[in-house]
Design a protein around this motif. Structure first.
Motif, PDB file in Angstrom:
ATOM      1  N   ILE A  68      43.327  15.102   2.332  1.00 54.76           N
ATOM      2  CA  ILE A  68      42.581  14.810   3.558  1.00 54.76           C
ATOM      3  C   ILE A  68      43.045  15.725   4.683  1.00 54.76           C
ATOM      4  N   GLY A  69      44.363  15.858   4.830  1.00 55.78           N
ATOM      5  CA  GLY A  69      44.900  16.688   5.906  1.00 55.78           C
ATOM      6  C   GLY A  69      44.529  18.149   5.767  1.00 55.78           C
ATOM      7  N   ILE A  70      44.725  18.700   4.569  1.00 56.43           N
ATOM      8  CA  ILE A  70      44.386  20.102   4.338  1.00 56.43           C
ATOM      9  C   ILE A  70      42.875  20.301   4.374  1.00 56.43           C
ATOM     10  N   GLY A  71      42.143  19.336   3.838  1.00 59.07           N
ATOM     11  CA  GLY A  71      40.682  19.435   3.834  1.00 59.07           C
ATOM     12  C   GLY A  71      40.091  19.510   5.226  1.00 59.07           C
ATOM     13  N   ALA A  72      40.715  18.826   6.189  1.00 62.43           N
ATOM     14  CA  ALA A  72      40.210  18.868   7.565  1.00 62.43           C
ATOM     15  C   ALA A  72      40.191  20.296   8.096  1.00 62.43           C
ATOM     16  N   VAL A  73      41.239  21.059   7.783  1.00 63.60           N
ATOM     17  CA  VAL A  73      41.316  22.448   8.238  1.00 63.60           C
ATOM     18  C   VAL A  73      40.375  23.332   7.430  1.00 63.60           C
ATOM     19  N   VAL A  74      40.328  23.131   6.112  1.00 72.46           N
ATOM     20  CA  VAL A  74      39.487  23.958   5.249  1.00 72.46           C
ATOM     21  C   VAL A  74      38.004  23.788   5.597  1.00 72.46           C
ATOM     22  N   TYR A  75      37.557  22.543   5.725  1.00 70.94           N
ATOM     23  CA  TYR A  75      36.142  22.307   6.001  1.00 70.94           C
ATOM     24  C   TYR A  75      35.751  22.727   7.412  1.00 70.94           C
ATOM     25  N   ALA A  76      36.700  22.660   8.333  1.00 68.00           N
ATOM     26  CA  ALA A  76      36.409  23.156   9.684  1.00 68.00           C
ATOM     27  C   ALA A  76      36.089  24.647   9.638  1.00 68.00           C
ATOM     28  N   THR A  77      36.766  25.365   8.758  1.00 65.23           N
ATOM     29  CA  THR A  77      36.517  26.801   8.610  1.00 65.23           C
ATOM     30  C   THR A  77      35.258  27.055   7.791  1.00 65.23           C
ATOM     31  N   LEU A  78      35.064  26.309   6.712  1.00 64.80           N
ATOM     32  CA  LEU A  78      33.887  26.487   5.869  1.00 64.80           C
ATOM     33  C   LEU A  78      32.594  26.208   6.631  1.00 64.80           C
ATOM     34  N   ALA A  79      32.686  25.349   7.654  1.00 62.03           N
ATOM     35  CA  ALA A  79      31.492  25.029   8.442  1.00 62.03           C
ATOM     36  C   ALA A  79      30.995  26.232   9.229  1.00 62.03           C
ATOM     37  N   ASP A  80      31.832  27.256   9.387  1.00 64.65           N
ATOM     38  CA  ASP A  80      31.388  28.486  10.032  1.00 64.65           C
ATOM     39  C   ASP A  80      30.793  29.466   9.030  1.00 64.65           C
ATOM     40  N   THR A  81      30.925  29.147   7.745  1.00 60.66           N
ATOM     41  CA  THR A  81      30.437  30.040   6.698  1.00 60.66           C
ATOM     42  C   THR A  81      29.273  29.441   5.923  1.00 60.66           C
ATOM     43  N   PHE A  82      29.290  28.116   5.769  1.00 57.80           N
ATOM     44  CA  PHE A  82      28.242  27.437   5.022  1.00 57.80           C
ATOM     45  C   PHE A  82      27.552  26.395   5.902  1.00 57.80           C
ATOM     46  N   SER A  83      26.307  26.095   5.578  1.00 52.89           N
ATOM     47  CA  SER A  83      25.550  25.083   6.305  1.00 52.89           C
ATOM     48  C   SER A  83      26.220  23.725   6.167  1.00 52.89           C
ATOM     49  N   ILE A  84      26.266  22.963   7.276  1.00 53.78           N
ATOM     50  CA  ILE A  84      26.816  21.610   7.239  1.00 53.78           C
ATOM     51  C   ILE A  84      26.025  20.750   6.267  1.00 53.78           C
ATOM     52  N   ARG A  85      24.723  20.985   6.184  1.00 53.98           N
ATOM     53  CA  ARG A  85      23.899  20.238   5.232  1.00 53.98           C
ATOM     54  C   ARG A  85      24.400  20.471   3.798  1.00 53.98           C
ATOM     55  N   LYS A  86      24.662  21.732   3.436  1.00 58.23           N
ATOM     56  CA  LYS A  86      25.136  22.046   2.082  1.00 58.23           C
ATOM     57  C   LYS A  86      26.516  21.444   1.829  1.00 58.23           C
ATOM     58  N   LEU A  87      27.364  21.482   2.839  1.00 57.35           N
ATOM     59  CA  LEU A  87      28.710  20.920   2.678  1.00 57.35           C
ATOM     60  C   LEU A  87      28.662  19.406   2.488  1.00 57.35           C
ATOM     61  N   LEU A  88      27.750  18.734   3.193  1.00 56.42           N
ATOM     62  CA  LEU A  88      27.606  17.288   3.034  1.00 56.42           C
ATOM     63  C   LEU A  88      27.091  16.932   1.643  1.00 56.42           C
ATOM     64  N   ILE A  89      26.138  17.720   1.143  1.00 56.63           N
ATOM     65  CA  ILE A  89      25.619  17.481  -0.210  1.00 56.63           C
ATOM     66  C   ILE A  89      26.733  17.667  -1.236  1.00 56.63           C
ATOM     67  N   ALA A  90      27.525  18.725  -1.047  1.00 59.93           N
ATOM     68  CA  ALA A  90      28.660  18.957  -1.955  1.00 59.93           C
ATOM     69  C   ALA A  90      29.679  17.828  -1.855  1.00 59.93           C
ATOM     70  N   ALA A  91      29.875  17.299  -0.639  1.00 60.16           N
ATOM     71  CA  ALA A  91      30.821  16.198  -0.447  1.00 60.16           C
ATOM     72  C   ALA A  91      30.379  14.960  -1.210  1.00 60.16           C
ATOM     73  N   VAL A  92      29.096  14.618  -1.105  1.00 61.32           N
ATOM     74  CA  VAL A  92      28.568  13.453  -1.819  1.00 61.32           C
ATOM     75  C   VAL A  92      28.729  13.641  -3.326  1.00 61.32           C
ATOM     76  N   ALA A  93      28.471  14.850  -3.805  1.00 60.50           N
ATOM     77  CA  ALA A  93      28.606  15.127  -5.238  1.00 60.50           C
ATOM     78  C   ALA A  93      30.055  14.929  -5.697  1.00 60.50           C
ATOM     79  N   MET A  94      31.020  15.443  -4.921  1.00 61.69           N
ATOM     80  CA  MET A  94      32.423  15.299  -5.313  1.00 61.69           C
ATOM     81  C   MET A  94      32.874  13.847  -5.255  1.00 61.69           C
ATOM     82  N   ILE A  95      32.412  13.103  -4.252  1.00 63.35           N
ATOM     83  CA  ILE A  95      32.755  11.677  -4.159  1.00 63.35           C
ATOM     84  C   ILE A  95      32.278  10.936  -5.395  1.00 63.35           C
ATOM     85  N   CYS A  96      31.035  11.205  -5.798  1.00 63.10           N
ATOM     86  CA  CYS A  96      30.457  10.500  -6.948  1.00 63.10           C
ATOM     87  C   CYS A  96      31.130  10.906  -8.258  1.00 63.10           C
ATOM     88  N   VAL A  97      31.334  12.203  -8.448  1.00 64.23           N
ATOM     89  CA  VAL A  97      31.968  12.672  -9.680  1.00 64.23           C
ATOM     90  C   VAL A  97      33.394  12.117  -9.794  1.00 64.23           C
TER      91      VAL A  97
END
Length: 490
Positions: A68-97
């Motif tokens: 959670i701690g490391i992810g906060a920093v990683v996703y803050a950076t990824l949000a400048d590279t990938f769409s927030i919509r795509k990141l949310l879809i990927a998040a839901v997929a990882m939660i379910c898997v």
């Protein structure tokens, strides 16, 4: 194309109100917090079912906390590279898997651990992206309102996560809690309809810095499992390399200038000590209630309700409280509340469950009160354009301290210390053991108070020498211009 707004926010798209997406992202944010905190509370049920010690079963909570701690920093950076919509879809997929992996392999702790790690990668994204969206796309005058929701949401999620997981563990089975995260798929239509597309730019992730932090935190937790001393070798190596990386590396996770003045690092030390105690107490709570009072997870979770409801109110009223208490007084009062919340039940550990209702109320309210003045003190002299990175590393420190706190309290539960029994009125051996653990956490919290007061006194003397007239503990308002400006384990 995304365009700046006059108020400092960013429009999500032409003719689209960015507030439309807030409810669905807020739902994922709160839902993720509930799941994450629920799995921490249900640790005893997992341990009982699989025959695991408290130290071993704590890994499913501590490793998740590091992610959670490391992810906060990683996703803050990824949000400048990938769409927030795509990141949310990927998040839901990882939660379910991850949830399905954990449920399918529920009879194996290794399978549970693998499922929790995959699941938490998604939970970390959902928790972080809400704050990123608010600070990127909403107008400046709306941001405080919506970011305020995140503070209250965390306190509420501690309660809802404990109650939900406790009742499921008691009246159904703890493994069913792995199926609850699958409900997040119902948020996908809202994500696709309401979360806007936006233009992204190139970003940078300090992979080496995050790797070194992960090595440090994970190896410390593994050391606390069985005191295997060679785990301290990678801990020491990671710490040395990280310091060198900050000093000489380019685009490190944290600017070395933050450590040029003593205020920021001294407050990080306070944060690390205090927040290690936050969920340490909550992790221990169901163990204590079961062993001393015979309460199952469902009944124990209800004892938390008054405390966390009060903490939500304290968080909501923190602005008004600040009118009467400056930062130094507020922080000192909050830490004293925490110490009393631990010392009281340490003495009266067998006096009744009412002692712990009062204790949790003081403890949770203290943490709700302390966040804003402590973070404001830490970043007071940091330039506004660098405050986002400073707060990001501050929050990362919190998210590393929390799993370490869970690890050491799990170790203490297994060791069953009794050397402080003379400070308790406990009449049984188990009562004395839990009283000792409470006293140890209280001493750690007292150390946080000592470090804070000594640091503030030194900063005040330094300001006096430099001719400054403002209180170094006072809050200073800064523009909200960060991508992860308020996300933390408050």
């Amino acid at each position: 194309m995304s365009t700046p707004t006059p108020a400092g926010g960013v429009e999500a798209g032409r003719g689209v109100d960015p507030k439309r997406a807030v409810p669905v992202i807020l739902f994922l944010f709160v839902f993720s917090l509930i799941i994450d905190n629920g799995f921490k509370f249900v640790s005893k049920s997992i341990g009982d079912d699989l025959g695991l010690s408290a130290s071993t079963v704590s890994l499913q909570a501590t490793l998740a906390g590091v992610i959670i701690g490391i992810g906060a920093v990683v996703y803050a950076t990824l949000a400048d590279t990938f769409s927030i919509r795509k990141l949310l879809i990927a998040a839901v997929a990882m939660i379910c898997v991850g949830s399905l992996v954990g449920y399918v392999f529920r009879t194996s702790f290794e399978g549970i651990l693998a499922g929790r790690i995959i699941q938490t990668c998604g939970l970390a994204a959902a928790e972080t992206l809400y704050v990123i969206y608010v600070t990127k796309y909403l107008r400046r005058e709306d941001q405080k309102t919506y970011l305020g929701f995140s503070t209250a949401a965390f306190q509420l999620s501690l309660l809802l996560g404990a109650v939900a997981s406790g009742f499921i563990a008691t009246y159904v089975h703890w493994t069913v809690f792995f199926l609850v995260p699958l409900l997040c798929v119902f948020a996908l239509p809202g994500v696709l309809r309401k979360v806007p597309r936006h233009e992204v730019t190139a970003g940078h992730v300090d992979v080496l810095g995050l790797f070194l932090i992960a090595v440090f935190a994970t190896c410390v937790m593994l050391f606390l499992q069985n005191f295997v001393w060679w785990w301290l070798l990678p801990v020491t190596a990671a710490m040395v390399v990280f310091v060198l990386h900050i000093r000489y590396g380019r685009r490190a996770i944290v600017d070395r200038s933050f450590f040029a003045e003593p205020r920021y690092p001294s407050m990080l030390a306070v944060v690390f000590v205090l927040y290690s105690a936050q969920l340490a107490y909550m992790f221990m709570f169901p163990f204590l209630m079961a062993d001393l009072y015979g309460l199952d997870a469902g009944a124990a979770s209800l004892l938390l309700a008054p405390g966390y409801l009060c903490a939500v109110l304290v968080g909501i009223l923190s602005g008004r409280i600040a009118r009467y208490l400056d930062s130094k007084r507020a922080i000192t009062l909050a830490i004293c509340m925490m110490i009393l919340a631990l010392a009281g039940p340490a003495v009266l550990v067998e006096a009744g469950t009412w002692v712990f209702v009062v204790s949790v109320t003081l403890f949770a309210s203290g943490f709700a009160l302390i966040y804003a003045p402590l973070v404001s003190t830490a970043i007071r002299d940091i330039a506004p354009e660098k405050s986002g990175v400073a707060i990001g590393f501050y929050n990362l420190t919190i998210n590393i301290a929390i799993p370490l706190g869970i690890a050491y309290v799990a170790m203490l539960i297994d060791l069953s210390p009794r050397f402080l029994s003379w400070l308790s009125l406990a009449a049984t051996e188990q009562g004395e053991q839990y009283a000792n653990v409470l006293w140890i956490i209280a001493v750690i919290t007292t150390l946080g108070l000592v470090v804070y007061r000594v640091s503030i006194a030194a900063l005040e003397r330094q300001d006096a020498r430099l001719g400054r007239t403002d209180d170094p503990a006072e809050v200073t308002q800064r523009p909200s211009n960060t991508s992860v400006s308020d996300h933390t384990r408050r």
